[in-house]
Design a protein around this motif. Structure first.
Motif, PDB file in Angstrom:
ATOM      1  N   LEU A  45       0.868  -1.177   0.000  1.00 50.04           N
ATOM      2  CA  LEU A  45       0.000   0.000   0.000  1.00 50.04           C
ATOM      3  C   LEU A  45       0.903   1.223   0.000  1.00 50.04           C
ATOM      4  O   LEU A  45       1.809   1.309   0.830  1.00 50.04           O
ATOM      5  CB  LEU A  45      -0.889   0.014   1.238  1.00 50.04           C
ATOM      6  N   VAL A  46       0.653   2.143  -0.891  1.00 50.05           N
ATOM      7  CA  VAL A  46       1.469   3.337  -1.008  1.00 50.05           C
ATOM      8  C   VAL A  46       0.578   4.560  -0.891  1.00 50.05           C
ATOM      9  O   VAL A  46      -0.330   4.756  -1.698  1.00 50.05           O
ATOM     10  CB  VAL A  46       2.239   3.371  -2.339  1.00 50.05           C
ATOM     11  N   GLU A  47       0.863   5.370   0.150  1.00 48.32           N
ATOM     12  CA  GLU A  47       0.087   6.593   0.362  1.00 48.32           C
ATOM     13  C   GLU A  47       0.799   7.775  -0.283  1.00 48.32           C
ATOM     14  O   GLU A  47       2.020   7.789  -0.417  1.00 48.32           O
ATOM     15  CB  GLU A  47      -0.073   6.891   1.862  1.00 48.32           C
ATOM     16  N   SER A  48       0.017   8.789  -0.617  1.00 48.62           N
ATOM     17  CA  SER A  48       0.557  10.044  -1.130  1.00 48.62           C
ATOM     18  C   SER A  48      -0.442  11.153  -0.830  1.00 48.62           C
ATOM     19  O   SER A  48      -1.591  10.884  -0.473  1.00 48.62           O
ATOM     20  CB  SER A  48       0.814   9.952  -2.631  1.00 48.62           C
ATOM     21  N   GLY A  49       0.019  12.387  -0.976  1.00 49.05           N
ATOM     22  CA  GLY A  49      -0.883  13.527  -0.833  1.00 49.05           C
ATOM     23  C   GLY A  49      -0.728  14.326   0.440  1.00 49.05           C
ATOM     24  O   GLY A  49      -1.386  15.351   0.615  1.00 49.05           O
ATOM     25  N   ARG A  53     -13.482   5.282  -2.494  1.00 45.26           N
ATOM     26  CA  ARG A  53     -12.589   4.277  -3.052  1.00 45.26           C
ATOM     27  C   ARG A  53     -12.931   4.002  -4.500  1.00 45.26           C
ATOM     28  O   ARG A  53     -14.064   4.218  -4.931  1.00 45.26           O
ATOM     29  CB  ARG A  53     -12.626   2.992  -2.230  1.00 45.26           C
ATOM     30  N   ASP A  54     -11.947   3.503  -5.214  1.00 50.65           N
ATOM     31  CA  ASP A  54     -12.121   3.050  -6.586  1.00 50.65           C
ATOM     32  C   ASP A  54     -11.715   1.580  -6.595  1.00 50.65           C
ATOM     33  O   ASP A  54     -10.529   1.262  -6.536  1.00 50.65           O
ATOM     34  CB  ASP A  54     -11.242   3.875  -7.530  1.00 50.65           C
ATOM     35  N   ASN A  55     -12.695   0.704  -6.648  1.00 48.19           N
ATOM     36  CA  ASN A  55     -12.407  -0.729  -6.546  1.00 48.19           C
ATOM     37  C   ASN A  55     -11.615  -1.244  -7.752  1.00 48.19           C
ATOM     38  O   ASN A  55     -10.845  -2.191  -7.628  1.00 48.19           O
ATOM     39  CB  ASN A  55     -13.706  -1.515  -6.400  1.00 48.19           C
ATOM     40  N   PHE A  56     -11.793  -0.633  -8.904  1.00 50.07           N
ATOM     41  CA  PHE A  56     -11.059  -1.078 -10.084  1.00 50.07           C
ATOM     42  C   PHE A  56      -9.581  -0.732  -9.985  1.00 50.07           C
ATOM     43  O   PHE A  56      -8.725  -1.440 -10.519  1.00 50.07           O
ATOM     44  CB  PHE A  56     -11.667  -0.470 -11.345  1.00 50.07           C
ATOM     45  N   LYS A  57      -9.293   0.345  -9.280  1.00 50.10           N
ATOM     46  CA  LYS A  57      -7.906   0.781  -9.122  1.00 50.10           C
ATOM     47  C   LYS A  57      -7.317   0.329  -7.790  1.00 50.10           C
ATOM     48  O   LYS A  57      -6.155   0.631  -7.511  1.00 50.10           O
ATOM     49  CB  LYS A  57      -7.814   2.303  -9.218  1.00 50.10           C
ATOM     50  N   ASN A  58      -8.105  -0.362  -6.976  1.00 49.69           N
ATOM     51  CA  ASN A  58      -7.648  -0.781  -5.637  1.00 49.69           C
ATOM     52  C   ASN A  58      -7.096   0.414  -4.862  1.00 49.69           C
ATOM     53  O   ASN A  58      -6.022   0.341  -4.246  1.00 49.69           O
ATOM     54  CB  ASN A  58      -6.586  -1.883  -5.729  1.00 49.69           C
ATOM     55  N   THR A  59      -7.827   1.507  -4.907  1.00 48.66           N
ATOM     56  CA  THR A  59      -7.355   2.763  -4.323  1.00 48.66           C
ATOM     57  C   THR A  59      -8.413   3.336  -3.390  1.00 48.66           C
ATOM     58  O   THR A  59      -9.610   3.275  -3.683  1.00 48.66           O
ATOM     59  CB  THR A  59      -7.031   3.772  -5.436  1.00 48.66           C
ATOM     60  N   VAL A  60      -7.945   3.900  -2.283  1.00 49.12           N
ATOM     61  CA  VAL A  60      -8.825   4.591  -1.339  1.00 49.12           C
ATOM     62  C   VAL A  60      -8.320   6.015  -1.188  1.00 49.12           C
ATOM     63  O   VAL A  60      -7.119   6.278  -1.249  1.00 49.12           O
ATOM     64  CB  VAL A  60      -8.869   3.856   0.018  1.00 49.12           C
ATOM     65  N   TYR A  61      -9.264   6.920  -1.009  1.00 49.71           N
ATOM     66  CA  TYR A  61      -8.960   8.350  -0.903  1.00 49.71           C
ATOM     67  C   TYR A  61      -9.482   8.901   0.425  1.00 49.71           C
ATOM     68  O   TYR A  61     -10.427   8.370   0.995  1.00 49.71           O
ATOM     69  CB  TYR A  61      -9.607   9.122  -2.044  1.00 49.71           C
ATOM     70  N   ARG A 121      -5.938  16.089  -0.026  1.00 54.18           N
ATOM     71  CA  ARG A 121      -6.522  14.824  -0.458  1.00 54.18           C
ATOM     72  C   ARG A 121      -5.443  13.751  -0.423  1.00 54.18           C
ATOM     73  O   ARG A 121      -4.440  13.863  -1.126  1.00 54.18           O
ATOM     74  CB  ARG A 121      -7.098  14.931  -1.866  1.00 54.18           C
ATOM     75  N   LEU A 122      -5.677  12.740   0.399  1.00 55.45           N
ATOM     76  CA  LEU A 122      -4.747  11.624   0.494  1.00 55.45           C
ATOM     77  C   LEU A 122      -5.195  10.490  -0.429  1.00 55.45           C
ATOM     78  O   LEU A 122      -6.391  10.269  -0.621  1.00 55.45           O
ATOM     79  CB  LEU A 122      -4.671  11.104   1.927  1.00 55.45           C
ATOM     80  N   THR A 123      -4.214   9.798  -0.973  1.00 54.85           N
ATOM     81  CA  THR A 123      -4.469   8.660  -1.843  1.00 54.85           C
ATOM     82  C   THR A 123      -3.667   7.464  -1.346  1.00 54.85           C
ATOM     83  O   THR A 123      -2.516   7.606  -0.930  1.00 54.85           O
ATOM     84  CB  THR A 123      -4.050   8.978  -3.289  1.00 54.85           C
TER      85      THR A 123
END
Length: 120
Positions: free
Chosen positions: A4-8, A71-79, A19-21
């Motif tokens: 898991l890689v966070e940014s923002g 979240r974007d389930n297709f991108k496996n990403t949470v904001y 906005r964190l990603t």
């Protein structure tokens, strides 16, 4: 195999927004709930907000009405959209997700953390 890689994160004045990603990658079969935690200096890590795979959300009282998790389930990403930031929001923010891999492993992964500093 999974990370898991966070940014923002960054420095912002009180009243501002960030906005964190958090992007999950690797041999991911499925991800259930995803969550954001934070840890301020000298304090324990605490839950900020969580979201299920179906999009249901839960917020801790200090951030209700100011933060939005998505979240974007297709991108496996949470904001985490953070508005009306306060000095007390200063912390390292971590994302967390229980992930089942293609190899049958099931483990709660943590990101490396991203620093959010709110100047008063």
């Amino acid at each position: 195999q999974v990370q898991l890689v966070e940014s923002g994160g960054g420095l912002v004045q009180a009243g501002g927004s960030l906005r964190l990603t958090c992007a999950a990658s690797g041999s991911i079969f499925s991800i259930n709930d995803m969550a954001w935690y934070r840890q301020a200096p000298g304090k324990q890590r605490e839950l900020v907000a969580a979201i299920t795979s179906g999009g249901s959300t839960n917020y801790e009282d200090p951030v209700k009405g100011r933060f939005t998790i998505s979240r974007d389930n297709f991108k496996n990403t949470v904001y985490l959209q953070m508005n009306s930031l306060k000095h007390d929001d200063t912390a390292v923010y971590y994302c967390n997700a229980p992930i089942r891999t293609w190899y049958g492993e099931h483990y709660a992964y943590w990101g490396q953390g991203t620093q959010v500093t709110v100047s008063s």
